[in-house]
Scaffold this active site. Structure first.
Site, mmCIF file in Angstrom:
data_model
loop_
_atom_site.group_PDB
_atom_site.id
_atom_site.type_symbol
_atom_site.label_atom_id
_atom_site.label_comp_id
_atom_site.label_asym_id
_atom_site.label_seq_id
_atom_site.Cartn_x
_atom_site.Cartn_y
_atom_site.Cartn_z
ATOM 1 N NE ARG A 14 -1.475 -5.288 4.638
ATOM 2 C CZ ARG A 14 -0.373 -5.716 4.730
ATOM 3 N NH1 ARG A 14 0.634 -4.863 4.279
ATOM 4 N NH2 ARG A 14 0.110 -6.903 5.578
ATOM 5 C CB CYS A 238 7.362 -4.104 3.221
ATOM 6 S SG CYS A 238 7.373 -2.467 3.878
#
Length: 304
Positions: A14, A238
């Site tokens: 992820r 991110c």
């Protein structure tokens, strides 16, 4: 007596893959993740059920979960909202990890909601999975500060944690999304929060943005935290954080704790992790930031 055993969650599938701009074939993703699992990691945040428009790299989430589903594994999927949670539940994940940020600015950029709106989503998701065997974890981004809003006091974090606990949610990950933490801050935060909220299970999700990921993790361990996220080779970050770099490297963490004599939840084969990291480096086509994959274990004896 404080439990010394460490519990690791791999987030390569992820947080690691989401930053990759070039498409990684699903078979290659599965090859890497299965290598991590074969090395002994039994808890995997394998993907995220997020809009393909936002993060195209994770559009194969359903296929990834379907292929990895195994009774010996705990499969986790991150979701930003109710729709993602519904897809994750349908796919049969063992745990849903909902992300929201302490920072209003970052939360808006990351999931396009205010913090209050995200908390309402969390409560709705909790109701959705209440009658299922799926567990719920909440990841609080920018816990230790935000590049848009600066540094803030632990009380800002406490206010969100209290709302979660009041609504029956006690599995909480504290994320240093953009590398604002330092060892003293991690130690102070974790000692304060663990003392204030003894029934919460806190995890740490640390990034190596400014080269302090591993020392921050050790500070968390010394403050009593036993659950940590990591990604193979130290990849990730991110997409909505300026200057984002990877997570704390999985094999570097395993090596550190092994050298320290700290027990891990499951036996882990470090050499298999290093080999899988090298395989991933070839697939991704660039040098990874992990250190142990380059130098090998400190326990290895070099023969003349």
């Amino acid at each position: 007596m404080v439990n010394s055993e460490v519990y690791l969650t791999d987030v390569t599938g992820r947080d690691g893959f989401q930053m990759e701009k070039s498409w990684i074939e699903t078979d290659d993703k599965l090859l890497i993740l299965k290598g991590i699992i074969d090395a002994g990691i039994k808890r995997i945040e394998a993907t995220s059920f997020v809009s393909p428009k936002a993060i195209p790299q994770l559009k194969d989430a359903k296929d990834i979960i379907k292929d990895l589903k195994n009774e010996e594994l705990t499969l986790v999927a991150l979701v930003p909202n109710m729709k993602g949670a519904e897809y994750a539940l349908e796919s049969g994940v063992d745990e849903i990890n909902v992300v929201l940020s302490i920072s209003e600015t970052h939360n808006k950029k990351n999931v396009n909601h205010t913090v209050s709106e995200s908390l309402e989503q969390v409560y709705s998701i909790r109701k959705l999975i209440n009658s299922t065997k799926t567990t719920l974890n909440i990841s609080l981004g920018t816990t230790f500060g935000c590049p848009f809003e600066g540094k803030y006091n632990v009380s800002k974090v406490s206010s969100v944690i209290e709302q979660l606990l009041e609504n029956g949610i006690d599995k909480i990950t504290l994320a240093d999304t953009t590398g604002m933490a330092n060892p003293n801050k991690v130690s102070y935060y974790m000692k304060t929060l663990r003392q204030k909220y003894p029934r919460a299970q806190f995890s740490l999700h640390l990034h190596n943005t400014r080269g302090m990921g591993l020392v921050n993790l050790l500070a968390g361990y010394n403050a009593g935290v036993r659950h940590f996220d990591a990604s193979l080779g130290g990849i990730g970050g991110c997409p909505f954080a300026p200057g984002a770099t990877g997570n704390v490297c999985l094999e570097d963490i395993v090596h550190m704790f092994m050298e320290m004599g700290v027990p891990l939840e499951h036996p882990i084969n470090l050499l298999k992790l290093i080999n899988t990291s090298n395989d991933m480096e070839k697939i991704l086509g660039y040098k990874l930031p992990g250190q142990v994959m380059k130098a090998g274990s400190a326990g290895e004896v070099i023969k003349n």
